[in-house]
Design a protein around this motif. Structure first.
Motif, PDB file in Angstrom:
ATOM      1  N   ALA B 167       0.836  -1.206   0.000  1.00 39.73           N
ATOM      2  CA  ALA B 167       0.000   0.000   0.000  1.00 39.73           C
ATOM      3  C   ALA B 167       0.865   1.248   0.000  1.00 39.73           C
ATOM      4  N   LEU B 168       1.995   1.188   0.725  1.00 41.88           N
ATOM      5  CA  LEU B 168       2.828   2.376   0.880  1.00 41.88           C
ATOM      6  C   LEU B 168       3.341   2.889  -0.458  1.00 41.88           C
ATOM      7  N   TYR B 169       3.859   1.965  -1.320  1.00 38.97           N
ATOM      8  CA  TYR B 169       4.454   2.514  -2.541  1.00 38.97           C
ATOM      9  C   TYR B 169       3.455   2.716  -3.671  1.00 38.97           C
ATOM     10  N   VAL B 170       2.310   2.029  -3.630  1.00 42.11           N
ATOM     11  CA  VAL B 170       1.317   2.248  -4.693  1.00 42.11           C
ATOM     12  C   VAL B 170       0.586   3.566  -4.474  1.00 42.11           C
ATOM     13  N   ILE B 171       0.179   3.811  -3.232  1.00 41.74           N
ATOM     14  CA  ILE B 171      -0.619   5.010  -2.955  1.00 41.74           C
ATOM     15  C   ILE B 171       0.186   6.268  -3.270  1.00 41.74           C
ATOM     16  N   TRP B 172       1.507   6.258  -2.974  1.00 40.96           N
ATOM     17  CA  TRP B 172       2.293   7.473  -3.193  1.00 40.96           C
ATOM     18  C   TRP B 172       3.031   7.480  -4.518  1.00 40.96           C
ATOM     19  N   GLY B 173       3.439   6.316  -5.025  1.00 44.98           N
ATOM     20  CA  GLY B 173       4.312   6.288  -6.212  1.00 44.98           C
ATOM     21  C   GLY B 173       3.606   6.469  -7.538  1.00 44.98           C
ATOM     22  N   GLY B 174       2.272   6.204  -7.601  1.00 46.99           N
ATOM     23  CA  GLY B 174       1.566   6.302  -8.878  1.00 46.99           C
ATOM     24  C   GLY B 174       2.072   5.257  -9.857  1.00 46.99           C
ATOM     25  N   LEU B 175       1.707   5.402 -11.140  1.00 49.03           N
ATOM     26  CA  LEU B 175       2.057   4.365 -12.117  1.00 49.03           C
ATOM     27  C   LEU B 175       3.557   4.337 -12.415  1.00 49.03           C
ATOM     28  N   LYS B 176       4.234   5.475 -12.294  1.00 45.53           N
ATOM     29  CA  LYS B 176       5.685   5.477 -12.530  1.00 45.53           C
ATOM     30  C   LYS B 176       6.385   4.597 -11.500  1.00 45.53           C
ATOM     31  N   GLY B 177       6.028   4.781 -10.237  1.00 41.98           N
ATOM     32  CA  GLY B 177       6.609   3.958  -9.175  1.00 41.98           C
ATOM     33  C   GLY B 177       6.300   2.489  -9.404  1.00 41.98           C
ATOM     34  N   VAL B 178       5.062   2.216  -9.829  1.00 44.11           N
ATOM     35  CA  VAL B 178       4.630   0.832 -10.074  1.00 44.11           C
ATOM     36  C   VAL B 178       5.448   0.223 -11.215  1.00 44.11           C
ATOM     37  N   SER B 357      -0.385  -3.009  -9.623  1.00 38.94           N
ATOM     38  CA  SER B 357      -1.157  -2.526 -10.774  1.00 38.94           C
ATOM     39  C   SER B 357      -2.650  -2.708 -10.556  1.00 38.94           C
ATOM     40  N   GLN B 358      -3.026  -3.809  -9.912  1.00 31.82           N
ATOM     41  CA  GLN B 358      -4.448  -4.030  -9.623  1.00 31.82           C
ATOM     42  C   GLN B 358      -4.957  -2.945  -8.678  1.00 31.82           C
ATOM     43  N   TYR B 359      -4.174  -2.645  -7.660  1.00 29.66           N
ATOM     44  CA  TYR B 359      -4.581  -1.599  -6.713  1.00 29.66           C
ATOM     45  C   TYR B 359      -4.655  -0.244  -7.412  1.00 29.66           C
ATOM     46  N   HIS B 360      -3.665   0.010  -8.281  1.00 33.54           N
ATOM     47  CA  HIS B 360      -3.627   1.281  -9.006  1.00 33.54           C
ATOM     48  C   HIS B 360      -4.866   1.423  -9.891  1.00 33.54           C
ATOM     49  N   VAL B 361      -5.209   0.348 -10.619  1.00 37.74           N
ATOM     50  CA  VAL B 361      -6.380   0.389 -11.502  1.00 37.74           C
ATOM     51  C   VAL B 361      -7.672   0.460 -10.689  1.00 37.74           C
ATOM     52  N   GLY B 362      -7.719  -0.253  -9.568  1.00 35.78           N
ATOM     53  CA  GLY B 362      -8.888  -0.154  -8.685  1.00 35.78           C
ATOM     54  C   GLY B 362      -9.095   1.283  -8.239  1.00 35.78           C
ATOM     55  N   GLY B 363      -7.992   1.957  -7.913  1.00 34.69           N
ATOM     56  CA  GLY B 363      -8.051   3.356  -7.472  1.00 34.69           C
ATOM     57  C   GLY B 363      -8.499   4.294  -8.570  1.00 34.69           C
ATOM     58  N   THR B 364      -7.917   4.158  -9.782  1.00 35.85           N
ATOM     59  CA  THR B 364      -8.301   5.061 -10.876  1.00 35.85           C
ATOM     60  C   THR B 364      -9.738   4.784 -11.325  1.00 35.85           C
ATOM     61  N   SER B 365     -10.188   3.535 -11.205  1.00 39.49           N
ATOM     62  CA  SER B 365     -11.571   3.209 -11.588  1.00 39.49           C
ATOM     63  C   SER B 365     -12.557   3.950 -10.699  1.00 39.49           C
ATOM     64  N   LEU B 366     -12.234   4.034  -9.414  1.00 39.61           N
ATOM     65  CA  LEU B 366     -13.138   4.750  -8.502  1.00 39.61           C
ATOM     66  C   LEU B 366     -12.910   6.260  -8.610  1.00 39.61           C
ATOM     67  N   MET B 384      -6.461  12.547  -5.046  1.00 41.94           N
ATOM     68  CA  MET B 384      -6.871  12.176  -3.684  1.00 41.94           C
ATOM     69  C   MET B 384      -7.955  11.096  -3.726  1.00 41.94           C
ATOM     70  N   ALA B 385      -8.938  11.271  -4.642  1.00 41.92           N
ATOM     71  CA  ALA B 385     -10.009  10.268  -4.770  1.00 41.92           C
ATOM     72  C   ALA B 385      -9.433   8.936  -5.239  1.00 41.92           C
ATOM     73  N   THR B 386      -8.429   9.011  -6.132  1.00 40.75           N
ATOM     74  CA  THR B 386      -7.785   7.790  -6.618  1.00 40.75           C
ATOM     75  C   THR B 386      -7.045   7.096  -5.484  1.00 40.75           C
ATOM     76  N   ARG B 387      -6.333   7.875  -4.674  1.00 45.14           N
ATOM     77  CA  ARG B 387      -5.610   7.281  -3.533  1.00 45.14           C
ATOM     78  C   ARG B 387      -6.585   6.649  -2.548  1.00 45.14           C
ATOM     79  N   PHE B 388      -7.724   7.300  -2.364  1.00 42.30           N
ATOM     80  CA  PHE B 388      -8.776   6.736  -1.497  1.00 42.30           C
ATOM     81  C   PHE B 388      -9.279   5.416  -2.101  1.00 42.30           C
ATOM     82  N   GLY B 389      -9.453   5.419  -3.442  1.00 38.49           N
ATOM     83  CA  GLY B 389      -9.887   4.206  -4.146  1.00 38.49           C
ATOM     84  C   GLY B 389      -8.879   3.081  -3.997  1.00 38.49           C
ATOM     85  N   VAL B 390      -7.580   3.422  -4.069  1.00 36.57           N
ATOM     86  CA  VAL B 390      -6.525   2.410  -3.880  1.00 36.57           C
ATOM     87  C   VAL B 390      -6.652   1.794  -2.486  1.00 36.57           C
TER      88      VAL B 390
END
Lengths: 39, 524
Positions: B167-178, B357-366, B384-390
């Motif tokens: 959770a730590l690196y997906v929520i803050w790193g975005g797709l580049k970090g992923v 990537s699943q968490y990232h896509v789950g976040g952007t979907s919401l 912020m809404a995407t991070r909440f979705g993640v």
């Protein structure tokens, strides 16, 4: 064939390798195609 | 044990550094969602491959191959031919160009903009957000089982600890970090899988001898499996038998075709700047997938021969009936200890690269597709809404991970792939290739495919219908139809329905505006 009990399974094994070779050839042939940037 | 802990910590430090690098380079929503459309082709190909292949493929499907045999290798063929060649050459290039023309940032967004429909974007986003955690849970279960067996940590503790780190690196790193972490993880996975197959074949005296040894073990197939149509580990199940339908309709067809409509993979096409990057990615991706699923589906069946030589038992007996434990036990009991430690890192990598990537896509979907675009919310709160979705996606995944029964990894994965295929694939293909496709056709196909898939799952397909119990509560029968229909995968029925709806409704409704179509197909 190849030690498998039936040819259907053997073909699955062979086609997996052939599909990889297809990917390699496609990648090499088109390596520099499509380098222009839309902008 | 101390060496294991040091290696795991070193690995996590490198991962966090790459996540931090991604965070430093993330300035805009475009950076966060599609890595600024400037990602390196090697990073993109390895990221696609590492996202595509997870502990679900290696541990879940590898275990399924240990049970069903080499017939599962047909999924490797489809993974490479459909999941790489067709996906990149015929879907990837058009997705990239259309994504740029329409300024789309997510898979639901490109569909919504192509058909000029906020409903399509919102509905797609919700379907992904709600059901992706089932697939993510399959991946999470895979790594948690491995941690449980190899590090002797309770299943639930491994599951929770692993989720927090991720959770730590997906929520803050975005797709580049992923994607940066994916590339490192993919490389590590590749090396370990190649060593695994070489070691396994050498244990059995070479390729041909290994296959012959396994062929000669057909008499050891348990009676229960023989009754279902099992003909030995180097043969296809008996045509038309329940096992034949499971292997070919659920595992091979459902997952093999479903890969084309995976939102977390389709979004990768939008992260590169030109077609050459995609051409190069075909080469890297083809080799990578052969080394991943090809090896997992080879070592899985062969584990029966190795286990029998060393312990006098076949794989399913070694795992006490839980197929999700076969590969972890094989690594633990058969492979050298140095390999097991490095393989643990490779499995951590496989799980992290897919889950991130699943968490990232789950976040952007919401955040993007449902909250911002479909509900029309504005005000710069999308990241912020995407991070909440993640965060929510992670919580739902943990819930499913604790709730789902044993031997479920391959089934849960096939469920999500099949659902995406019947809901999105006809609409996605039409969006890219058929100018005559209309908004009404796309909406009907999407909703119709989704309903057909779920109806079949709840009322016909025995495995899920029996577990859910709604059919029995309403009709008194476990399923509405008997054999063979109750073992036919929902996707076999729902995908053709979705295709027919797309064609018929589009032809019956008026063509979309020429100006809009010109914009969509601007660069094709």
């Amino acid at each position: 064939m190849f030690g498998f009990a039936d040819s259907l399974t053997a073909w699955g094994y062979i086609l997996s390798i052939l599909a990889t070779i297809l990917c390699i050839i496609y990648g090499l042939i088109n390596w520099n195609k499509g380098t222009e940037i839309e902008e | 044990m101390v060496l294991n802990v040091i290696l795991v910590l070193l690995y996590l430090i490198v991962i966090f550094y790459l996540g931090y690098k991604g965070w430093r380079e993330t300035r805009t929503a475009s950076d966060y969602m599609i890595a600024g459309r400037e990602i390196n082709p090697y990073v993109m190909a390895m990221s696609y491959g590492a996202t595509f292949i997870s502990t679900s493929a290696i541990i879940g499907f590898g275990g399924a191959a240990a049970l069903f045999g080499f017939s599962v290798i047909w999924l490797t063929f489809l993974n490479i031919f459909v999941g790489i060649f067709i996906a990149f050459a015929f879907f990837g290039k058009r997705t990239r160009k259309m994504g740029r023309s329409l300024d789309a940032h997510t898979f639901p967004e490109i569909l919504g903009l192509r058909f000029n429909s906020k409903f399509i974007q919102g509905f797609s986003g919700l379907v992904i957000f709600i059901f992706l955690p089932v697939y993510a849970a399959a991946v999470l279960i895979g790594i948690s089982r491995f941690i449980e067996i190899y590090l002797n940590i309770p299943y639930w503790a491994g599951l929770l600890g692993f989720s927090i780190i991720l959770a730590l690196y997906v929520i803050w790193g975005g797709l580049k970090g992923v994607m940066y972490t994916d590339a490192l993880q993919g490389t590590l996975m590749f090396i370990m899988m190649v060593i695994l197959v070489i070691f396994t074949y050498s244990q059995l005296g070479g390729v041909l001898k290994a296959h012959q040894t396994l062929t000669s073990m057909a008499n050891l197939v348990p009676a229960k499996l023989k009754a279902l149509g099992h003909m030995g580990w180097t043969a296809s199940p008996k045509a038309g038998s329940p096992l034949w339908w499971i292997v070919y309709s659920t595992i091979v067809y459902g997952v093999g075709i479903g890969v084309l409509a995976q939102p977390q993979l389709a979004v990768r096409f939008m992260t590169v700047k030109n077609d050459a990057s995609l051409n190069r990615a075909v080469l890297v991706g083809g080799i990578f997938i052969l080394a991943m699923t090809g090896i997992a589906f080879t070592v899985g069946p062969l584990s029966n021969a190795v286990f029998f030589q060393k312990f006098g038992k076949i794989s399913i007996a070694m795992a006490k009936g839980n197929i999700d434990k076969i590969i972890p036990i094989y690594i633990d009991k058969v492979m050298p200890s140095w390999f097991a430690t490095l393989f643990l890192l490779a499995m951590l990598a496989a799980a992290m690269s897919t889950l991130s990537s699943q968490y990232h896509v789950g976040g952007t979907s919401l955040g993007r597709d449902f909250y911002e675009k479909s509900l029309g919310k504005r005000g710069g709160g999308e990241i912020m809404a995407t991070r909440f979705g993640v965060g929510l996606t992670i919580l739902f995944t943990i819930g499913w991970g604790l709730f789902l029964p044993p031997s479920v990894i391959a089934i849960a994965t096939a469920f999500f792939f099949g659902l995406c295929s019947s809901t999105f694939l006809p609409m996605y293909f039409s969006a890219l290739y058929w100018k005559r496709a209309t908004k009404a056709g796309a909406v009907t196909s999407m909703v119709g495919g989704f309903i057909a898939s779920f109806f079949w799952l709840i009322f016909i397909h025995k495995k899920e219908a029996a577990a859910i119990g709604l059919c029995k509560a309403l009709t008194g029968k476990v399923t509405l139809l008997g054999f063979p229909w109750n073992v036919v995968d929902p996707n076999v029925i729902a995908l053709p329905i979705s295709i027919i709806l797309m064609i018929v409704v589009s032809l019956a409704t008026s063509r979309m505006e020429e100006e809009h179509l010109e914009k969509c197909f601007e660069w094709m």
